[in-house]
Design a protein around this motif. Structure first.
Motif, PDB file in Angstrom:
ATOM      1  N   ALA A  38       0.841  -1.195   0.000  1.00  0.00           N
ATOM      2  CA  ALA A  38       0.000   0.000   0.000  1.00  0.00           C
ATOM      3  C   ALA A  38       0.873   1.240   0.000  1.00  0.00           C
ATOM      4  N   VAL A  39       0.396   2.244  -0.717  1.00  0.00           N
ATOM      5  CA  VAL A  39       1.083   3.534  -0.747  1.00  0.00           C
ATOM      6  C   VAL A  39       0.043   4.643  -0.599  1.00  0.00           C
ATOM      7  N   PRO A  40       0.429   5.752   0.032  1.00  0.00           N
ATOM      8  CA  PRO A  40      -0.489   6.883   0.100  1.00  0.00           C
ATOM      9  C   PRO A  40      -0.570   7.584  -1.261  1.00  0.00           C
ATOM     10  N   VAL A  41      -1.659   8.280  -1.490  1.00  0.00           N
ATOM     11  CA  VAL A  41      -1.896   8.944  -2.771  1.00  0.00           C
ATOM     12  C   VAL A  41      -0.696   9.760  -3.259  1.00  0.00           C
ATOM     13  N   PRO A  42      -0.065  10.586  -2.412  1.00  0.00           N
ATOM     14  CA  PRO A  42       1.038  11.414  -2.919  1.00  0.00           C
ATOM     15  C   PRO A  42       2.222  10.619  -3.490  1.00  0.00           C
ATOM     16  N   GLU A  43       2.393   9.364  -3.056  1.00  0.00           N
ATOM     17  CA  GLU A  43       3.514   8.555  -3.535  1.00  0.00           C
ATOM     18  C   GLU A  43       3.144   7.630  -4.688  1.00  0.00           C
ATOM     19  N   ALA A  44       1.871   7.545  -5.018  1.00  0.00           N
ATOM     20  CA  ALA A  44       1.406   6.568  -6.000  1.00  0.00           C
ATOM     21  C   ALA A  44       2.003   6.780  -7.387  1.00  0.00           C
ATOM     22  N   ALA A  45       2.076   8.016  -7.848  1.00  0.00           N
ATOM     23  CA  ALA A  45       2.598   8.280  -9.191  1.00  0.00           C
ATOM     24  C   ALA A  45       4.045   7.823  -9.316  1.00  0.00           C
ATOM     25  N   GLU A  46       4.839   8.060  -8.282  1.00  0.00           N
ATOM     26  CA  GLU A  46       6.240   7.647  -8.299  1.00  0.00           C
ATOM     27  C   GLU A  46       6.359   6.123  -8.370  1.00  0.00           C
ATOM     28  N   TYR A  47       5.533   5.427  -7.592  1.00  0.00           N
ATOM     29  CA  TYR A  47       5.542   3.957  -7.638  1.00  0.00           C
ATOM     30  C   TYR A  47       5.166   3.449  -9.024  1.00  0.00           C
ATOM     31  N   LEU A  48       4.141   4.068  -9.606  1.00  0.00           N
ATOM     32  CA  LEU A  48       3.704   3.632 -10.932  1.00  0.00           C
ATOM     33  C   LEU A  48       4.793   3.853 -11.976  1.00  0.00           C
ATOM     34  N   ALA A  49       5.576   4.908 -11.804  1.00  0.00           N
ATOM     35  CA  ALA A  49       6.646   5.211 -12.754  1.00  0.00           C
ATOM     36  C   ALA A  49       7.835   4.276 -12.596  1.00  0.00           C
ATOM     37  N   ASN A  50       8.088   3.814 -11.365  1.00  0.00           N
ATOM     38  CA  ASN A  50       9.320   3.084 -11.087  1.00  0.00           C
ATOM     39  C   ASN A  50       9.156   1.608 -10.752  1.00  0.00           C
ATOM     40  N   GLU A  51       7.938   1.156 -10.514  1.00  0.00           N
ATOM     41  CA  GLU A  51       7.712  -0.225 -10.102  1.00  0.00           C
ATOM     42  C   GLU A  51       6.850  -0.953 -11.132  1.00  0.00           C
ATOM     43  N   GLN A  52       7.027  -2.256 -11.199  1.00  0.00           N
ATOM     44  CA  GLN A  52       6.137  -3.096 -11.996  1.00  0.00           C
ATOM     45  C   GLN A  52       4.867  -3.299 -11.166  1.00  0.00           C
ATOM     46  N   VAL A  53       3.727  -2.937 -11.716  1.00  0.00           N
ATOM     47  CA  VAL A  53       2.454  -3.099 -11.022  1.00  0.00           C
ATOM     48  C   VAL A  53       1.506  -3.834 -11.954  1.00  0.00           C
ATOM     49  N   ASP A  54       0.871  -4.911 -11.450  1.00  0.00           N
ATOM     50  CA  ASP A  54      -0.072  -5.676 -12.262  1.00  0.00           C
ATOM     51  C   ASP A  54      -1.511  -5.195 -12.107  1.00  0.00           C
ATOM     52  N   VAL A  55      -1.837  -4.672 -10.935  1.00  0.00           N
ATOM     53  CA  VAL A  55      -3.185  -4.164 -10.684  1.00  0.00           C
ATOM     54  C   VAL A  55      -3.115  -3.114  -9.580  1.00  0.00           C
ATOM     55  N   LEU A  56      -3.973  -2.110  -9.688  1.00  0.00           N
ATOM     56  CA  LEU A  56      -4.023  -1.039  -8.703  1.00  0.00           C
ATOM     57  C   LEU A  56      -5.428  -1.001  -8.120  1.00  0.00           C
ATOM     58  N   LEU A  57      -5.520  -1.067  -6.802  1.00  0.00           N
ATOM     59  CA  LEU A  57      -6.808  -0.995  -6.123  1.00  0.00           C
ATOM     60  C   LEU A  57      -6.833   0.245  -5.240  1.00  0.00           C
ATOM     61  N   LEU A  58      -7.904   1.011  -5.362  1.00  0.00           N
ATOM     62  CA  LEU A  58      -8.061   2.222  -4.567  1.00  0.00           C
ATOM     63  C   LEU A  58      -8.900   1.932  -3.333  1.00  0.00           C
ATOM     64  N   GLY A  59      -8.475   2.468  -2.202  1.00  0.00           N
ATOM     65  CA  GLY A  59      -9.299   2.387  -1.001  1.00  0.00           C
ATOM     66  C   GLY A  59     -10.561   3.208  -1.215  1.00  0.00           C
ATOM     67  N   PRO A  60     -11.665   2.809  -0.602  1.00  0.00           N
ATOM     68  CA  PRO A  60     -12.921   3.530  -0.806  1.00  0.00           C
ATOM     69  C   PRO A  60     -12.841   5.018  -0.476  1.00  0.00           C
ATOM     70  N   GLN A  61     -11.962   5.375   0.450  1.00  0.00           N
ATOM     71  CA  GLN A  61     -11.836   6.775   0.849  1.00  0.00           C
ATOM     72  C   GLN A  61     -11.228   7.657  -0.239  1.00  0.00           C
ATOM     73  N   VAL A  62     -10.613   7.044  -1.252  1.00  0.00           N
ATOM     74  CA  VAL A  62     -10.043   7.832  -2.363  1.00  0.00           C
ATOM     75  C   VAL A  62     -10.689   7.448  -3.703  1.00  0.00           C
ATOM     76  N   ARG A  63     -11.909   6.929  -3.658  1.00  0.00           N
ATOM     77  CA  ARG A  63     -12.613   6.513  -4.874  1.00  0.00           C
ATOM     78  C   ARG A  63     -12.775   7.657  -5.872  1.00  0.00           C
ATOM     79  N   TYR A  64     -12.798   8.886  -5.380  1.00  0.00           N
ATOM     80  CA  TYR A  64     -12.941  10.054  -6.255  1.00  0.00           C
ATOM     81  C   TYR A  64     -11.760  10.204  -7.218  1.00  0.00           C
ATOM     82  N   LEU A  65     -10.668   9.483  -6.972  1.00  0.00           N
ATOM     83  CA  LEU A  65      -9.481   9.553  -7.838  1.00  0.00           C
ATOM     84  C   LEU A  65      -9.473   8.469  -8.921  1.00  0.00           C
TER      85      LEU A  65
END
Length: 105
Positions: A38-65
């Motif tokens: 799990a990563v907080p929203v502010p760090e998510a873009a960096e993880y997506l740029a630098n890590e291999q990710v097969d699926v991304l799941l959003l917590g309900p509290q950030v569903r607006y994103l």
């Protein structure tokens, strides 16, 4: 078999870290090779740029994103979905893992 990379994105990370633990237990019970983190929203873009990710799941509290993350991941073909509120609230790691697996295909 290479481990599936399942990324959860949340607001702060407290309850989502519990979900990660529940999902890891469910994956172990199934004999599924998975790296769930799990990563907080502010760090998510960096993880997506630098890590291999097969699926991304959003917590309900950030569903607006959801639409924002779908745009960010479209080029890489990473599926994105919101964790259902009931599964998240009841910490049903097995159900959330089912969702992740169905999105990965």
């Amino acid at each position: 078999m290479e481990a599936k990379q399942i990324m959860l994105v949340c607001a702060a990370g407290m309850s989502t870290s519990l979900m990660v633990n529940k999902m890891q237990k469910a994956a172990e019970d199934r004999g599924l090779a998975a790296r769930i983190f799990a990563v907080p929203v502010p760090e998510a873009a960096e993880y997506l740029a630098n890590e291999q990710v097969d699926v991304l799941l959003l917590g309900p509290q950030v569903r607006y994103l959801l639409d924002d993350f779908k745009e960010k991941t479209a080029e890489k073909g990473i599926p994105v979905e919101v964790i259902p509120m009931t599964d998240y609230g009841m910490m049903k790691g097995d159900k959330v893992l089912d969702l992740a697996e169905s999105l990965i295909g």
